[in-house]
Design a protein around this motif. Structure first.
Motif, PDB file in Angstrom:
ATOM      1  N   ASP A 188      10.440   6.864 -10.377  1.00  0.00           N
ATOM      2  CA  ASP A 188       9.306   6.307  -9.637  1.00  0.00           C
ATOM      3  C   ASP A 188       8.902   4.912 -10.105  1.00  0.00           C
ATOM      4  O   ASP A 188       8.391   4.116  -9.322  1.00  0.00           O
ATOM      5  CB  ASP A 188       8.100   7.241  -9.750  1.00  0.00           C
ATOM      6  N   CYS A 244      -0.243   3.290 -12.587  1.00  0.00           N
ATOM      7  CA  CYS A 244      -0.858   3.904 -11.406  1.00  0.00           C
ATOM      8  C   CYS A 244      -1.280   2.836 -10.392  1.00  0.00           C
ATOM      9  O   CYS A 244      -1.075   2.998  -9.174  1.00  0.00           O
ATOM     10  CB  CYS A 244      -2.054   4.757 -11.814  1.00  0.00           C
ATOM     11  N   LEU A 277       1.831   1.504  -8.650  1.00  0.00           N
ATOM     12  CA  LEU A 277       2.358   2.426  -7.651  1.00  0.00           C
ATOM     13  C   LEU A 277       1.480   2.462  -6.411  1.00  0.00           C
ATOM     14  O   LEU A 277       1.976   2.591  -5.284  1.00  0.00           O
ATOM     15  CB  LEU A 277       2.498   3.825  -8.253  1.00  0.00           C
ATOM     16  N   ARG A 278       0.166   2.321  -6.586  1.00  0.00           N
ATOM     17  CA  ARG A 278      -0.719   2.230  -5.414  1.00  0.00           C
ATOM     18  C   ARG A 278      -0.418   0.962  -4.624  1.00  0.00           C
ATOM     19  O   ARG A 278      -0.421   0.976  -3.383  1.00  0.00           O
ATOM     20  CB  ARG A 278      -2.189   2.262  -5.851  1.00  0.00           C
ATOM     21  N   ARG A 318       2.425  -0.573  -4.459  1.00  0.00           N
ATOM     22  CA  ARG A 318       3.689  -0.371  -3.747  1.00  0.00           C
ATOM     23  C   ARG A 318       3.487   0.477  -2.501  1.00  0.00           C
ATOM     24  O   ARG A 318       4.043   0.203  -1.439  1.00  0.00           O
ATOM     25  CB  ARG A 318       4.710   0.291  -4.674  1.00  0.00           C
ATOM     26  N   SER A 319       2.668   1.525  -2.623  1.00  0.00           N
ATOM     27  CA  SER A 319       2.414   2.408  -1.476  1.00  0.00           C
ATOM     28  C   SER A 319       1.701   1.676  -0.352  1.00  0.00           C
ATOM     29  O   SER A 319       2.029   1.829   0.837  1.00  0.00           O
ATOM     30  CB  SER A 319       1.591   3.615  -1.908  1.00  0.00           C
ATOM     31  N   SER A 320       0.729   0.845  -0.703  1.00  0.00           N
ATOM     32  CA  SER A 320      -0.019   0.122   0.333  1.00  0.00           C
ATOM     33  C   SER A 320       0.829  -0.933   0.995  1.00  0.00           C
ATOM     34  O   SER A 320       0.584  -1.304   2.163  1.00  0.00           O
ATOM     35  CB  SER A 320      -1.273  -0.535  -0.283  1.00  0.00           C
ATOM     36  N   SER A 347       4.073  -0.642   1.585  1.00  0.00           N
ATOM     37  CA  SER A 347       5.185  -0.043   2.331  1.00  0.00           C
ATOM     38  C   SER A 347       4.731   0.472   3.698  1.00  0.00           C
ATOM     39  O   SER A 347       3.568   0.550   4.000  1.00  0.00           O
ATOM     40  CB  SER A 347       5.796   1.100   1.523  1.00  0.00           C
TER      41      SER A 347
END
Length: 325
Positions: free
Chosen positions: A201, A315, A318-319, A321-323, A325
């Motif tokens: 991840d 964390c 990763l947030r 990256r999520s936003s 994508s």
């Protein structure tokens, strides 16, 4: 109220790597009478009392004259000896940078430069004694290997590697105590990273005192269902480009951690590499801005270089990256 979660490494015995450095140096000197030491009135802080006692004619103390110290080391190398030039990191690299560049690196002399107590290990002595710019300065010097061992085993391996290396090198010898986290049989090869933990991840690329903290952070992420790969990169230069690019491609996010300024150090090297060849969300943890006077632990906390801070930064990364994508 937030409960503090402890980790086995929080309670593991921690060691000053200068002792491992000194013991390995003495062992080399017993094997090879070409091994000599040059220091700057730093027998105590470099942990060289044992070497001096056993080899009094093979330790040269030039006094507080760092430029001369490096020049003497280069001259000894030119005469066929194997000099280990040892001093506190900020004075070795800051005061003698020109001699490191011209007398050692550009001349190709086999000089082992040993930066003792680097990073913010001398915390209470203040900014003049912090050595946070050394990785940035020395990465810019051509043909100089820059090595940051993590624990006792890796410090011993780094000393042995530098002794055998056909050229100049800089070893950053930790003073901040760290637990043993590198397997005793781990390989130590020029420009090669070690994968201490697999993960899919996010990737932590860490050196020196930040490696145990990155491992703790990775364990805490695992408890939350997040898989973090931990790469130990003892060679800041030459960097293991293959391992870092593979990790960036496979995990999709990279966080670097170093007890040094992020301007030009490990983080900058990784950012330049991934930015050109494998762009991914990236977070650089290290020293940014002026480093004040405090304890070593206080300064690490000040700059977000704790296991908790690495966990939080991962964390957030990763947030992000999520936003995106």
């Amino acid at each position: 109220m937030t409960e503090t979660v402890t980790h086995p490494l929080d309670h593991a015995p921690a060691y000053d790597c200068r002792q491992a450095f000194a013991e390995e140096l003495i062992a080399l000197a017993r094997e090879d009478d070409r091994v000599v030491v040059v220091c700057n009135d730093s027998v105590g802080s470099s942990n060289l009392a044992g070497f001096r006692a056993e080899f009094p004619d093979r330790l040269i103390n030039v006094g507080i004259a760092e430029q001369n110290m490096v020049g003497v080391g280069a001259g000894l190398a030119n005469a066929g000896l194997v000099p280990f030039v040892s001093a506190a990191g900020p004075f070795l690299t800051g005061r003698a940078l020109e001699q490191i560049k011209a007398d050692c690196a550009y001349s190709g002399h086999k000089v082992v430069l040993c930066g003792q107590s680097p990073g913010m290990a001398y915390g209470e002595l203040g900014p003049t004694h912090h050595s946070v710019e050394d990785l940035s300065w020395l990465r810019a010097v051509a043909d100089l290997a820059v090595v940051v061992p993590t624990d006792r085993a890796q410090t011993r391996a780094a000393v042995r590697w530098a002794y055998a290396h056909d050229g100049p090198s800089y070893l950053r010898i930790p003073r901040v105590k760290v637990p043993d986290v590198i397997p005793a049989d781990a390989p130590f090869s020029q420009g090669r990273a070690l994968t201490l933990r697999e993960g899919n991840d996010v990737t932590f690329v860490a050196v020196g005192t930040l490696v145990p903290r990155a491992l703790i952070a990775a364990d805490r992420l695992a408890a939350e269902g997040i898989s973090a790969r931990v790469l130990n990169t003892p060679f800041v230069d030459p960097l293991d480009e293959t391992a870092i690019l593979r990790a960036a491609a496979e995990t999709g996010a990279v966080l670097t951690a170093e007890e040094a300024t992020v301007s030009g150090g490990l983080g900058a090297a990784v950012a330049s590499l991934t930015g050109q060849h494998a762009p991914v969300p990236l977070r650089l943890l290290g020293v940014s801005g002026f480093a004040p006077t405090d304890s070593a632990e206080g300064l690490l906390e000040h700059f977000g270089l704790t296991a908790d801070a690495i966990h939080r930064a991962a964390c957030e990364l990763l947030r992000l990256r999520s936003s995106a994508s």
